[in-house]
Scaffold this active site. Structure first.
Site, PDB file in Angstrom:
ATOM      1  N   THR A 209       0.812  -1.139  -0.039  1.00  0.00           N
ATOM      2  CA  THR A 209       0.034   0.016  -0.038  1.00  0.00           C
ATOM      3  C   THR A 209       1.113   1.192   0.174  1.00  0.00           C
ATOM      4  O   THR A 209       2.125   1.063  -0.076  1.00  0.00           O
ATOM      5  CB  THR A 209      -0.986  -0.085   1.245  1.00  0.00           C
ATOM      6  OG1 THR A 209      -1.850   1.132   0.929  1.00  0.00           O
ATOM      7  CG2 THR A 209      -0.260  -0.038   2.502  1.00  0.00           C
ATOM      8  N   ASN A 210       0.402   2.313   0.264  1.00  0.00           N
ATOM      9  CA  ASN A 210       0.979   3.783   0.280  1.00  0.00           C
ATOM     10  C   ASN A 210       0.620   4.555   1.434  1.00  0.00           C
ATOM     11  O   ASN A 210      -0.310   4.063   2.133  1.00  0.00           O
ATOM     12  CB  ASN A 210       1.041   4.318  -0.965  1.00  0.00           C
ATOM     13  CG  ASN A 210      -0.574   4.726  -1.283  1.00  0.00           C
ATOM     14  OD1 ASN A 210      -1.170   5.454  -0.603  1.00  0.00           O
ATOM     15  ND2 ASN A 210      -0.842   4.195  -2.454  1.00  0.00           N
ATOM     16  N   ARG A 211       1.210   5.599   1.678  1.00  0.00           N
ATOM     17  CA  ARG A 211       0.827   6.520   2.799  1.00  0.00           C
ATOM     18  C   ARG A 211      -0.270   7.540   2.693  1.00  0.00           C
ATOM     19  O   ARG A 211      -0.256   8.348   3.300  1.00  0.00           O
ATOM     20  CB  ARG A 211       2.070   7.179   3.420  1.00  0.00           C
ATOM     21  CG  ARG A 211       3.289   6.268   3.591  1.00  0.00           C
ATOM     22  CD  ARG A 211       4.328   6.676   4.956  1.00  0.00           C
ATOM     23  NE  ARG A 211       4.498   7.963   4.662  1.00  0.00           N
ATOM     24  CZ  ARG A 211       5.759   8.220   4.068  1.00  0.00           C
ATOM     25  NH1 ARG A 211       6.609   7.564   3.711  1.00  0.00           N
ATOM     26  NH2 ARG A 211       6.206   9.514   4.126  1.00  0.00           N
ATOM     27  N   SER A 212      -1.000   7.321   1.444  1.00  0.00           N
ATOM     28  CA  SER A 212      -2.229   8.377   1.147  1.00  0.00           C
ATOM     29  C   SER A 212      -3.097   8.204   2.708  1.00  0.00           C
ATOM     30  O   SER A 212      -3.480   7.254   2.995  1.00  0.00           O
ATOM     31  CB  SER A 212      -2.835   7.931   0.068  1.00  0.00           C
ATOM     32  OG  SER A 212      -4.250   8.941   0.157  1.00  0.00           O
TER      33      SER A 212
END
Ligand code: CTP
Length: 395
Positions: A209-212
């Site tokens: 995933t990512n840090r959004s």
């Protein structure tokens, strides 16, 4: 802050939930909404007018004859100044009196003199709420066009549990802003907003995933709601509360986000892709949890579907570009590659803005090459700047 300043007249009536109305008034004021407060005599037994006056800085009207803070004919003056009346908490007695046209206290009298939208948030003991009289009265209010918010179920002041608690502050504010914005510049428009970072499974417990944080997309969804749009928010997992008055579709992976967007996009006027969609996903997610048996682990990745790049529906299409170098050049390349009308670019190396933060500093680029570098501002203000341009493109 709201785009255009609105004015709300808050009627507080005799219910233990009256103390929550003080927070409600302050939160409206914080959002740039002008608030005036009127109280029934019973309400002043629960919370004093001074509480509201200290929080919002304007005088409170409690009596049709003795007080003159709203001029010699307070019910007419107050009604003329308001864009909407919100009665929160609304007691069983107050609801009955409004329905039957009583006009001997400032709340009922002003409500009768008011022609605009009425929002009512009942709060009372469950038995009173479920009584035939109150149920019939609420039905009548609804049939006359009032918006009824709640009540919710939960702990009651009497000690028991049941239906009758006033709805949460966020719910009341969200629905009131939606009502206030119903004739806004996006009235009648369908807007799809995507938000959050997608999660691509590696095994049943791990993911790529990512840090959004999802905050930018959620701010756009709320801003579009407050300008009258019917909003669908397609959200990857976030820790944010779902915005009130918005249709929320929860998804996890890029593929699920693609399918949800594809289903809805043909009927949409605008598609605003604020989601941070994973570009790669594990090619063969493990069915069982991967055990730490090897000293290194390689997880082969494959491309996900490019949602904006493959869907053509919606009259206006807006993308976001999170860049760490050469912001304008990269954003412009994405705008033309994905056939967008606008791209909102931000520099993810900035420490005071962007990912996870409350504020954002963006550059908006349009398909004709127009470049607008905006100052650091709240994500809500960025949202309104983006929507100003969407409105222009739609008209
Ligand atoms: N986007 C999308 N589908 C994807 C990846 C991105 O629809 N699989 C959308 C994003 O929501 C955003 C825009 O495309 O509105 C640009 O996203 P970004 O990740 O910055 O661009 P990419 O095209 O993925 O390019 P790169 O990651 O190489 O910078």
């Amino acid at each position: 802050m709201m785009g255009t300043s609105k004015s709300i007249l808050l009627g507080v009536t005799g219910s233990i939930a009256a103390y929550k109305a003080a927070e409600l008034a302050r939160d409206f004021a914080r959002r740039g909404v002008t608030v005036r407060v009127m109280m029934t005599p019973a309400a002043t037994k629960f919370v004093t007018p001074l509480t509201f006056e200290a929080l919002i800085g304007s005088s409170v009207v409690t009596d049709l004859f003795d007080d003159k803070p709203a001029g010699p004919i307070p019910h007419v003056t107050l009604a003329a100044e308001a864009d909407a009346i919100l009665i929160a908490p609304a007691s069983a007695d107050c609801i009955a009196r409004i329905v039957h046209g009583f006009a001997d206290d400032v709340v009922c009298c002003t409500t009768m003199a008011f022609k605009g939208p009425l929002i009512v948030a009942p709060a009372m003991h469950e038995n009173m709420y479920m009584s035939a009289a109150t149920q019939d009265n609420i039905d009548v209010l609804r049939s006359r066009g009032a918006t009824i918010v709640g009540p919710e179920s939960g702990d009651l002041a009497s000690g028991g549990r049941g239906a009758g608690r006033m709805s949460s502050i966020d719910t009341i504010i969200g629905l009131t802003l939606k009502v206030l914005g119903q004739y806004g510049d996006l009235a009648g428009r369908k807007v799809i907003v995507t938000a959050g970072g997608t999660q691509e499974p590696i095994d049943p417990v791990r993911c790529v995933t990512n840090r959004s944080s999802g905050r930018m997309g959620y701010a756009i969804a709320e801003a579009a709601r407050d300008r009258g749009a019917s909003v669908m928010l397609i959200s990857a997992p976030t820790s944010l509360a779902p915005p009130v008055g918005v249709e929320v579709v929860n998804v996890t992976t890029a593929q699920e986000m693609f399918e949800a967007t594809e289903t809805a996009v043909d009927k949409a006027d605008a598609l605003i892709m604020a989601a941070a969609v994973a570009d790669y996903r594990p090619a063969a997610p493990a069915a069982q949890k991967i055990k730490k048996e090897q000293s290194t682990l390689a997880v082969p990745l494959e491309r996900t579907v490019d949602i904006l790049g493959s869907l053509t529906g919606a009259r206006v299409r807006v993308g976001f570009a999170a860049e760490s170098s050469d912001l304008e050049r990269h954003a412009q390349a994405k705008l033309s590659a994905k056939g967008l009308d606008l791209i909102v670019a931000n520099d993810i190396t900035a420490t005071d803005a962007g990912f996870g933060s409350e504020a954002n500093r963006v550059t908006i680029i349009d398909r004709n090459g127009g470049i607008d570098a905006l100052p650091l501002q709240s994500k809500r203000d960025v949202a309104d700047c983006v929507l100003d341009r969407v409105v222009r493109l739609l008209s």
